[in-house]
Design a protein around this motif. Structure first.
Motif, mmCIF file in Angstrom:
data_model
loop_
_atom_site.group_PDB
_atom_site.id
_atom_site.type_symbol
_atom_site.label_atom_id
_atom_site.label_comp_id
_atom_site.label_asym_id
_atom_site.label_seq_id
_atom_site.Cartn_x
_atom_site.Cartn_y
_atom_site.Cartn_z
ATOM 1 N N ASP A 54 0.840 -1.200 0.000
ATOM 2 C CA ASP A 54 0.000 0.000 0.000
ATOM 3 C C ASP A 54 0.876 1.252 0.000
ATOM 4 O O ASP A 54 1.750 1.400 0.859
ATOM 5 N N THR A 55 0.621 2.141 -0.941
ATOM 6 C CA THR A 55 1.495 3.309 -1.087
ATOM 7 C C THR A 55 1.188 4.406 -0.076
ATOM 8 O O THR A 55 1.939 5.366 0.021
ATOM 9 N N LEU A 56 0.101 4.288 0.657
ATOM 10 C CA LEU A 56 -0.213 5.232 1.729
ATOM 11 C C LEU A 56 0.132 4.565 3.051
ATOM 12 O O LEU A 56 -0.459 3.549 3.412
ATOM 13 N N VAL A 57 1.078 5.157 3.753
ATOM 14 C CA VAL A 57 1.606 4.547 4.970
ATOM 15 C C VAL A 57 1.210 5.388 6.173
ATOM 16 O O VAL A 57 1.370 6.606 6.154
ATOM 17 N N GLN A 58 0.719 4.714 7.183
ATOM 18 C CA GLN A 58 0.363 5.406 8.425
ATOM 19 C C GLN A 58 1.506 5.284 9.422
ATOM 20 O O GLN A 58 2.161 4.240 9.514
ATOM 21 N N GLY A 59 1.743 6.339 10.165
ATOM 22 C CA GLY A 59 2.810 6.309 11.147
ATOM 23 C C GLY A 59 2.326 6.732 12.511
ATOM 24 O O GLY A 59 1.129 6.805 12.778
ATOM 25 N N ILE A 60 3.292 7.050 13.350
ATOM 26 C CA ILE A 60 2.957 7.483 14.704
ATOM 27 C C ILE A 60 2.620 8.964 14.713
ATOM 28 O O ILE A 60 2.895 9.687 13.746
ATOM 29 N N LYS A 61 2.018 9.409 15.791
ATOM 30 C CA LYS A 61 1.708 10.818 16.030
ATOM 31 C C LYS A 61 0.782 11.404 14.966
ATOM 32 O O LYS A 61 0.776 12.615 14.746
ATOM 33 N N GLY A 62 -0.001 10.569 14.302
ATOM 34 C CA GLY A 62 -0.959 11.053 13.326
ATOM 35 C C GLY A 62 -0.396 11.382 11.957
ATOM 36 O O GLY A 62 -1.082 11.966 11.112
ATOM 37 N N PHE A 63 0.853 11.027 11.701
ATOM 38 C CA PHE A 63 1.471 11.291 10.403
ATOM 39 C C PHE A 63 1.179 10.174 9.408
ATOM 40 O O PHE A 63 0.980 9.019 9.791
ATOM 41 N N GLU A 64 1.176 10.543 8.141
ATOM 42 C CA GLU A 64 1.081 9.580 7.067
ATOM 43 C C GLU A 64 1.981 10.048 5.926
ATOM 44 O O GLU A 64 2.388 11.216 5.868
ATOM 45 N N ALA A 65 2.316 9.129 5.046
ATOM 46 C CA ALA A 65 3.130 9.481 3.884
ATOM 47 C C ALA A 65 2.641 8.673 2.700
ATOM 48 O O ALA A 65 2.161 7.540 2.850
#
Lengths: 116, 114
Positions: A54-65
């Motif tokens: 999946d090209t949309l990545v979720q991260g910590i602290k509400g960030f995504e890339a």
């Protein structure tokens, strides 16, 4: 040689506003992609990473890339920033065939300032 | 575990002196990395250990620099005959076995050569 470009040296946004930090890479193949955050006097903390899928990545602290192969980009986003997000943000890449060696190539960073 | 620990946090030295920094990785991590970060730049890779073996060195690591990890646990980075250009933040990171496991960074050692 692989390289990472973060075109924005410094960005200022209002608290509660949306954020997008740009990252472009130059590499023959799709590298592994990372975003790190560094607060003053602190080490780097991993926000998120992309290896495949999946090209949309979720991260910590509400960030995504989002990884966009056609643009060789991996831009970091957050819908609503908080004053605590003020920090330096680094995009980094790793060679996908260096199994067992997470040697990272970093961009020059984007300093994020939050105004009330 | 308190994470990756680096000592000292700050070091001021006169040009020409030798300095040594220490890094204690997270205990179960067999991989250890050294990076250098100068003002306004991102970290640059210096060297990498897997257990006690130094597997890769950057061309940035001149012959004045030496890194060791004698027992596969803590590591030291020594700079001999320091120069003003060596002033930087020296970051250590460690990661556990596996493909692209997360590298955890220490807070760094800030070196100032006067």
């Amino acid at each position: 040689a692989q390289s990472v470009t973060q075109p924005d040296i410094h960005i200022t946004v209002s608290e509660g506003a949306s954020l997008e930090l740009r990252c472009n890479y130059s590499y023959g193949a799709t590298p592994y992609l990372f975003w790190y955050v560094q607060s003053p006097g602190q080490g780097l903390q991993l926000l998120l990473k992309y290896f495949s899928g999946d090209t949309l990545v979720q991260g910590i602290k509400g960030f995504e890339a989002e990884f966009k192969r056609s643009q060789s980009s991996f831009n970091l986003r957050k819908p609503s920033v908080h004053w605590s997000d003020a920090a330096e943000y680094f995009c980094a890449v790793a060679h996908p065939i260096n199994f067992g060696n997470e040697k990272l190539t970093f961009g020059t960073g984007t300093r994020l300032t939050i105004i009330p | 575990d308190t994470g990756v620990s680096q000592d000292p946090r700050h070091k001021i030295t006169k040009r020409g002196q030798n300095v040594t920094f220490r890094c204690d990785p997270i205990s179960e991590h067999n991989r250890l990395y050294w990076y250098r970060q100068t003002l306004g730049q991102g970290p640059e890779f210096l060297t990498y250990f897997q257990n006690e073996a130094q597997l890769e060195k950057s061309r940035l690591l001149s012959d004045r620099f030496s890194a060791e990890r004698p027992k596969g646990s803590f590591s030291t980075l020594e700079i001999q005959r320091t120069e003003q250009g060596d002033s930087a933040m020296y970051l250590c990171a460690s990661s556990e076995p596996g493909d692209y496991t997360e590298a955890f960074f220490g807070q760094g050692t800030r070196l100032t050569v006067v």
